[in-house]
Scaffold this motif. Structure first.
Motif, PDB file in Angstrom:
ATOM      1  N   GLY A  86       0.755  -1.237   0.000  1.00 39.69           N
ATOM      2  CA  GLY A  86       0.000   0.000   0.000  1.00 39.69           C
ATOM      3  C   GLY A  86       0.782   1.281   0.000  1.00 39.69           C
ATOM      4  O   GLY A  86       0.333   2.277  -0.512  1.00 39.69           O
ATOM      5  N   ASN A  87       1.968   1.298   0.580  1.00 34.95           N
ATOM      6  CA  ASN A  87       2.819   2.490   0.606  1.00 34.95           C
ATOM      7  C   ASN A  87       2.048   3.725   1.068  1.00 34.95           C
ATOM      8  O   ASN A  87       2.244   4.812   0.579  1.00 34.95           O
ATOM      9  N   ASN A  88       1.137   3.505   2.025  1.00 38.52           N
ATOM     10  CA  ASN A  88       0.366   4.586   2.658  1.00 38.52           C
ATOM     11  C   ASN A  88      -0.505   5.386   1.688  1.00 38.52           C
ATOM     12  O   ASN A  88      -0.826   6.538   1.961  1.00 38.52           O
ATOM     13  N   THR A  89      -0.876   4.821   0.559  1.00 40.28           N
ATOM     14  CA  THR A  89      -1.766   5.546  -0.343  1.00 40.28           C
ATOM     15  C   THR A  89      -3.232   5.215  -0.089  1.00 40.28           C
ATOM     16  O   THR A  89      -4.101   5.970  -0.498  1.00 40.28           O
ATOM     17  N   ILE A 151     -11.615   4.523  -5.537  1.00 36.47           N
ATOM     18  CA  ILE A 151     -10.405   3.842  -5.985  1.00 36.47           C
ATOM     19  C   ILE A 151      -9.717   4.725  -7.019  1.00 36.47           C
ATOM     20  O   ILE A 151     -10.337   5.153  -7.987  1.00 36.47           O
ATOM     21  N   ASN A 152      -8.456   5.020  -6.768  1.00 39.19           N
ATOM     22  CA  ASN A 152      -7.640   5.818  -7.685  1.00 39.19           C
ATOM     23  C   ASN A 152      -6.525   4.942  -8.220  1.00 39.19           C
ATOM     24  O   ASN A 152      -5.794   4.310  -7.453  1.00 39.19           O
ATOM     25  N   ILE A 153      -6.395   4.927  -9.536  1.00 39.61           N
ATOM     26  CA  ILE A 153      -5.444   4.050 -10.208  1.00 39.61           C
ATOM     27  C   ILE A 153      -4.458   4.899 -10.985  1.00 39.61           C
ATOM     28  O   ILE A 153      -4.864   5.747 -11.779  1.00 39.61           O
ATOM     29  N   VAL A 167      -2.658   1.421  -6.900  1.00 31.48           N
ATOM     30  CA  VAL A 167      -4.113   1.453  -6.786  1.00 31.48           C
ATOM     31  C   VAL A 167      -4.421   1.743  -5.326  1.00 31.48           C
ATOM     32  O   VAL A 167      -4.072   0.955  -4.443  1.00 31.48           O
ATOM     33  N   SER A 168      -5.030   2.902  -5.065  1.00 29.60           N
ATOM     34  CA  SER A 168      -5.346   3.259  -3.685  1.00 29.60           C
ATOM     35  C   SER A 168      -6.854   3.190  -3.457  1.00 29.60           C
ATOM     36  O   SER A 168      -7.644   3.502  -4.342  1.00 29.60           O
TER      37      SER A 168
END
Length: 181
Positions: A86-89, A151-153, A167-168
């Motif tokens: 996830g890398n905090n996104t 959802i943001n891609i 993908v957050s």
């Protein structure tokens, strides 16, 4: 299971049942269990989600549309870490939902809507950014037991190929639940 040489094409018309048969199995309690690339049952944890993205999702080509032009995006083994950990996104609920339903990720991407394109910034020329010419952004939202999740891609474009970068998943605030993406 398909061989290493075969690739899957994921489109808006791909049925979730067909997609899930590639790397999931329904157990006797009607729960979705993840399978590794050899068809063995695996636990649903971050390490195995990483392996699923790196070893199986990277064999998928996802059709997307940008202003009536079809592009094909692939998962990059370089971004498997970002998409699994996830890398905090993603926010906490979004990350939980993403992990609980990771098997749906390729289809969620395929059913997303184009939002915008931006050139790569000159100050970001390391890692995946080094070869990226531009970024294509797509959006989707899904209704879940937690509420609506946006959802943001982010898709990187190298000038030759498109790659799923990040993908957050973020839960919409209650005040935004009735609004469109």
């Amino acid at each position: 299971m398909k061989t290493d040489e075969e690739f899957y094409i994921i489109t808006k018309n791909t049925k979730i049942k067909d997609l899930k048969e590639i790397y999931t199995k329904i157990d006797s309690n009607n729960q979705v269990q993840l399978l590794d690339m050899h068809g063995n049952l695996i636990d649903r944890n971050q390490k195995n989600i990483y392996r699923l993205i790196k070893n199986i999702f990277n064999k998928m080509n996802i059709e997307l549309n940008i202003n009536n032009k079809t592009i094909i995006a692939s998962f990059s083994t370089k971004s498997a870490n970002k998409n699994s950990y996830g890398n905090n996104t993603s926010d906490a609920i979004g990350k939980k939902y993403k992990n609980e339903h990771i098997e749906e990720l390729p289809l969620i991407i395929a059913n997303s809507t184009y939002d915008s394109t931006k050139p790569e910034r000159r100050d970001k020329l390391k890692g995946i950014h080094a070869n990226t010419k531009e970024w294509n952004y797509f959006i989707n939202n899904i209704v879940t037991e937690y509420g609506i999740i946006d959802i943001n891609i982010k898709i990187s474009f190298t000038g030759e190929k498109h790659y799923v970068y990040d993908v957050s998943y973020k839960l919409k605030k209650p005040s935004q639940q009735g609004t469109n993406p």
